[in-house]
Design a protein around this motif. Structure first.
Motif, PDB file in Angstrom:
ATOM      1  N   LYS A  43     -63.811  13.744 128.470  1.00 29.84           N
ATOM      2  CA  LYS A  43     -63.737  14.988 127.815  1.00 29.84           C
ATOM      3  C   LYS A  43     -63.655  14.833 126.279  1.00 29.84           C
ATOM      4  CE  LYS A  43     -61.643  19.572 128.073  1.00 29.84           C
ATOM      5  NZ  LYS A  43     -61.336  20.565 128.911  1.00 29.84           N
ATOM      6  N   ILE A  44     -64.815  15.276 125.691  1.00 29.95           N
ATOM      7  CA  ILE A  44     -65.007  15.269 124.253  1.00 29.95           C
ATOM      8  C   ILE A  44     -64.764  16.456 123.449  1.00 29.95           C
ATOM      9  CG2 ILE A  44     -66.358  13.217 124.445  1.00 29.95           C
ATOM     10  CD1 ILE A  44     -68.855  15.093 124.188  1.00 29.95           C
ATOM     11  N   ALA A  45     -64.623  17.833 124.172  1.00 23.17           N
ATOM     12  CA  ALA A  45     -64.287  18.831 123.313  1.00 23.17           C
ATOM     13  C   ALA A  45     -63.677  20.087 124.446  1.00 23.17           C
ATOM     14  CB  ALA A  45     -65.699  19.518 122.753  1.00 23.17           C
ATOM     15  N   ASP A  46     -63.428  20.813 123.945  1.00 25.09           N
ATOM     16  CA  ASP A  46     -62.614  22.021 124.889  1.00 25.09           C
ATOM     17  C   ASP A  46     -63.942  22.490 126.129  1.00 25.09           C
ATOM     18  OD1 ASP A  46     -60.432  22.064 123.939  1.00 25.09           O
ATOM     19  OD2 ASP A  46     -60.898  23.849 122.277  1.00 25.09           O
ATOM     20  N   ASP A  47     -65.149  22.403 125.493  1.00 27.94           N
ATOM     21  CA  ASP A  47     -66.268  22.677 126.569  1.00 27.94           C
ATOM     22  C   ASP A  47     -67.233  21.506 126.526  1.00 27.94           C
ATOM     23  OD1 ASP A  47     -65.121  24.995 127.657  1.00 27.94           O
ATOM     24  OD2 ASP A  47     -66.097  26.253 125.902  1.00 27.94           O
ATOM     25  N   GLY A  48     -66.900  20.396 126.402  1.00 27.51           N
ATOM     26  CA  GLY A  48     -67.804  19.296 126.155  1.00 27.51           C
ATOM     27  C   GLY A  48     -67.360  17.982 127.103  1.00 27.51           C
ATOM     28  N   TRP A  49     -68.282  17.444 127.546  1.00 29.60           N
ATOM     29  CA  TRP A  49     -67.937  16.320 128.510  1.00 29.60           C
ATOM     30  C   TRP A  49     -69.108  15.076 128.208  1.00 29.60           C
ATOM     31  CZ3 TRP A  49     -67.992  20.699 130.264  1.00 29.60           C
ATOM     32  CH2 TRP A  49     -66.908  21.612 130.571  1.00 29.60           C
ATOM     33  N   ARG A  50     -68.518  13.878 128.557  1.00 30.39           N
ATOM     34  CA  ARG A  50     -69.630  12.557 128.409  1.00 30.39           C
ATOM     35  C   ARG A  50     -69.562  11.847 129.696  1.00 30.39           C
ATOM     36  NH1 ARG A  50     -70.124   9.353 123.172  1.00 30.39           N
ATOM     37  NH2 ARG A  50     -71.862  11.099 122.850  1.00 30.39           N
ATOM     38  N   ILE A  51     -70.777  11.564 130.334  1.00 29.16           N
ATOM     39  CA  ILE A  51     -70.722  10.975 131.239  1.00 29.16           C
ATOM     40  C   ILE A  51     -71.365   9.491 131.019  1.00 29.16           C
ATOM     41  CG2 ILE A  51     -71.782  10.334 133.675  1.00 29.16           C
ATOM     42  CD1 ILE A  51     -71.613  13.319 134.108  1.00 29.16           C
ATOM     43  N   SER A  52     -70.725   8.347 131.105  1.00 32.66           N
ATOM     44  CA  SER A  52     -70.900   7.140 130.635  1.00 32.66           C
ATOM     45  C   SER A  52     -71.400   6.168 131.957  1.00 32.66           C
ATOM     46  CB  SER A  52     -70.215   6.242 129.766  1.00 32.66           C
ATOM     47  OG  SER A  52     -70.006   7.248 128.648  1.00 32.66           O
ATOM     48  N   VAL A  53     -72.279   5.780 132.155  1.00 39.23           N
ATOM     49  CA  VAL A  53     -72.760   4.803 133.312  1.00 39.23           C
ATOM     50  C   VAL A  53     -73.004   3.471 132.937  1.00 39.23           C
ATOM     51  CG1 VAL A  53     -74.103   4.634 135.176  1.00 39.23           C
ATOM     52  CG2 VAL A  53     -73.611   6.882 134.398  1.00 39.23           C
ATOM     53  N   ALA A  54     -72.243   2.705 133.342  1.00 33.17           N
ATOM     54  CA  ALA A  54     -72.730   1.057 133.176  1.00 33.17           C
ATOM     55  C   ALA A  54     -74.063   0.765 133.757  1.00 33.17           C
ATOM     56  CB  ALA A  54     -71.723   0.000 133.723  1.00 33.17           C
ATOM     57  N   VAL A  55     -75.259   0.602 133.027  1.00 35.78           N
ATOM     58  CA  VAL A  55     -76.322   0.382 133.563  1.00 35.78           C
ATOM     59  C   VAL A  55     -77.062  -1.182 132.996  1.00 35.78           C
ATOM     60  CG1 VAL A  55     -77.026   2.576 134.194  1.00 35.78           C
ATOM     61  CG2 VAL A  55     -77.522   1.782 131.849  1.00 35.78           C
ATOM     62  N   ALA A  56     -76.105  -2.190 132.700  1.00 37.16           N
ATOM     63  CA  ALA A  56     -76.564  -3.414 132.371  1.00 37.16           C
ATOM     64  C   ALA A  56     -77.789  -3.984 133.291  1.00 37.16           C
ATOM     65  CB  ALA A  56     -75.441  -4.349 132.477  1.00 37.16           C
ATOM     66  N   GLY A  57     -78.720  -4.372 132.621  1.00 33.09           N
ATOM     67  CA  GLY A  57     -79.798  -5.157 133.144  1.00 33.09           C
ATOM     68  C   GLY A  57     -80.967  -4.082 133.296  1.00 33.09           C
ATOM     69  N   PHE A  58     -80.843  -2.726 133.078  1.00 36.26           N
ATOM     70  CA  PHE A  58     -81.736  -1.673 133.163  1.00 36.26           C
ATOM     71  C   PHE A  58     -82.455  -1.368 131.749  1.00 36.26           C
ATOM     72  CE2 PHE A  58     -79.537  -1.144 137.027  1.00 36.26           C
ATOM     73  CZ  PHE A  58     -80.428  -1.098 137.784  1.00 36.26           C
ATOM     74  N   ALA A  59     -83.617  -1.231 131.735  1.00 38.16           N
ATOM     75  CA  ALA A  59     -84.308  -0.775 130.484  1.00 38.16           C
ATOM     76  C   ALA A  59     -84.446   0.706 130.647  1.00 38.16           C
ATOM     77  CB  ALA A  59     -85.925  -1.362 130.371  1.00 38.16           C
ATOM     78  N   GLU A  60     -84.781   1.355 129.806  1.00 34.91           N
ATOM     79  CA  GLU A  60     -84.751   2.909 129.541  1.00 34.91           C
ATOM     80  C   GLU A  60     -85.926   3.393 130.419  1.00 34.91           C
ATOM     81  OE1 GLU A  60     -85.356   4.689 125.558  1.00 34.91           O
ATOM     82  OE2 GLU A  60     -83.503   3.175 124.913  1.00 34.91           O
ATOM     83  N   SER A  61     -86.884   2.524 130.578  1.00 37.03           N
ATOM     84  CA  SER A  61     -88.087   3.130 131.493  1.00 37.03           C
ATOM     85  C   SER A  61     -87.595   3.039 132.780  1.00 37.03           C
ATOM     86  CB  SER A  61     -89.303   1.903 131.328  1.00 37.03           C
ATOM     87  OG  SER A  61     -89.040   0.847 131.136  1.00 37.03           O
ATOM     88  N   ASP A  62     -86.508   1.972 133.173  1.00 35.66           N
ATOM     89  CA  ASP A  62     -86.022   1.859 134.690  1.00 35.66           C
ATOM     90  C   ASP A  62     -85.322   3.268 134.898  1.00 35.66           C
ATOM     91  OD1 ASP A  62     -87.449  -0.340 134.801  1.00 35.66           O
ATOM     92  OD2 ASP A  62     -85.645  -1.659 134.361  1.00 35.66           O
ATOM     93  N   LEU A  63     -84.473   3.855 134.078  1.00 39.04           N
ATOM     94  CA  LEU A  63     -83.954   4.959 134.242  1.00 39.04           C
ATOM     95  C   LEU A  63     -84.381   6.404 134.367  1.00 39.04           C
ATOM     96  CD1 LEU A  63     -81.033   3.645 131.943  1.00 39.04           C
ATOM     97  CD2 LEU A  63     -81.012   3.363 134.407  1.00 39.04           C
ATOM     98  N   SER A  64     -83.918   7.321 135.225  1.00 36.71           N
ATOM     99  CA  SER A  64     -84.243   8.764 135.217  1.00 36.71           C
ATOM    100  C   SER A  64     -82.896   9.494 135.301  1.00 36.71           C
ATOM    101  CB  SER A  64     -85.118   8.801 136.307  1.00 36.71           C
ATOM    102  OG  SER A  64     -85.333  10.214 136.446  1.00 36.71           O
ATOM    103  N   VAL A  65     -83.111  10.536 134.337  1.00 30.54           N
ATOM    104  CA  VAL A  65     -81.575  11.809 134.337  1.00 30.54           C
ATOM    105  C   VAL A  65     -82.646  12.953 134.505  1.00 30.54           C
ATOM    106  CG1 VAL A  65     -80.039  12.661 133.026  1.00 30.54           C
ATOM    107  CG2 VAL A  65     -80.601  10.267 132.863  1.00 30.54           C
ATOM    108  N   GLU A  66     -82.009  13.468 135.545  1.00 23.01           N
ATOM    109  CA  GLU A  66     -82.606  14.870 135.971  1.00 23.01           C
ATOM    110  C   GLU A  66     -81.682  16.142 136.571  1.00 23.01           C
ATOM    111  OE1 GLU A  66     -85.759  15.900 139.671  1.00 23.01           O
ATOM    112  OE2 GLU A  66     -86.005  14.218 138.661  1.00 23.01           O
ATOM    113  N   VAL A  67     -82.012  17.069 136.065  1.00 20.27           N
ATOM    114  CA  VAL A  67     -80.974  18.117 136.288  1.00 20.27           C
ATOM    115  C   VAL A  67     -81.797  19.127 137.488  1.00 20.27           C
ATOM    116  CG1 VAL A  67     -79.495  20.149 135.884  1.00 20.27           C
ATOM    117  CG2 VAL A  67     -79.706  18.244 134.323  1.00 20.27           C
ATOM    118  N   ARG A  68     -81.119  19.498 138.534  1.00 22.68           N
ATOM    119  CA  ARG A  68     -81.734  20.317 139.550  1.00 22.68           C
ATOM    120  C   ARG A  68     -80.754  20.960 140.539  1.00 22.68           C
ATOM    121  NH1 ARG A  68     -83.561  16.228 143.818  1.00 22.68           N
ATOM    122  NH2 ARG A  68     -83.752  14.649 142.345  1.00 22.68           N
TER     123      ARG A  68
END
Length: 150
Positions: A43-68
């Protein structure tokens, strides 16, 4: 096996179907679910959060973040690498999909990949129509007067 009766919740509340569904979904999930990749939720604020995922060995092009459908999906697909012979392999770089259910009015504001960590920032933005508002109380004489004049 679980035996929970949620019918008292339905009898005593109106509009909390989503909470009952969430409880049912959490209670039916297998406890031995895979824990890869590890992650933190802070929790970083009253109405704010941060999810941190350990993705060692992955490049940005290997990762996908999607909301649906009120859910955040984080997926990774490792590109084919050259054949290597490992004496010890302790860093897993296998494909994964991690899902987080989001509450109403929570939206993703950004994502950053740095030092083997994927950071996703979320914030709750309640629409003005749903925020509390003060209603002025009129005196009973004014109300009766306006009703007669109308």
């Amino acid at each position: 096996m679980r035996n929970f009766d949620l019918s008292p919740l339905y009898r005593a509340t109106v509009g909390f179907d989503q909470i009952a569904d969430l409880m049912d979904r959490v209670l039916t999930n297998d406890v031995s679910r895979e824990s890869y990749p590890p992650y933190n939720i802070e929790k970083i604020a009253d109405d704010g959060w941060r999810i941190s995922v350990a993705v060692a060995g992955f490049a940005e092009s290997d990762l996908s973040v999607e909301v649906r459908e009120n859910a955040l999906f984080i997926t990774a697909k490792k590109a084919d690498e050259e054949e290597r012979t490992y004496l010890h392999r302790g860093i897993a770089t296998r494909a994964f999909e991690r899902r987080f259910h989001l509450a109403d009015h929570v939206r993703v504001t950004g994502a950053a990949h740095e030092h083997g960590m994927l950071h996703i920032d979320l914030v709750r933005e309640v629409p003005e129509a749903l925020k509390p508002r003060r209603i002025e109380i009129a005196q009973s004489k004014d109300v009766e007067h306006k009703a007669i004049e109308a």
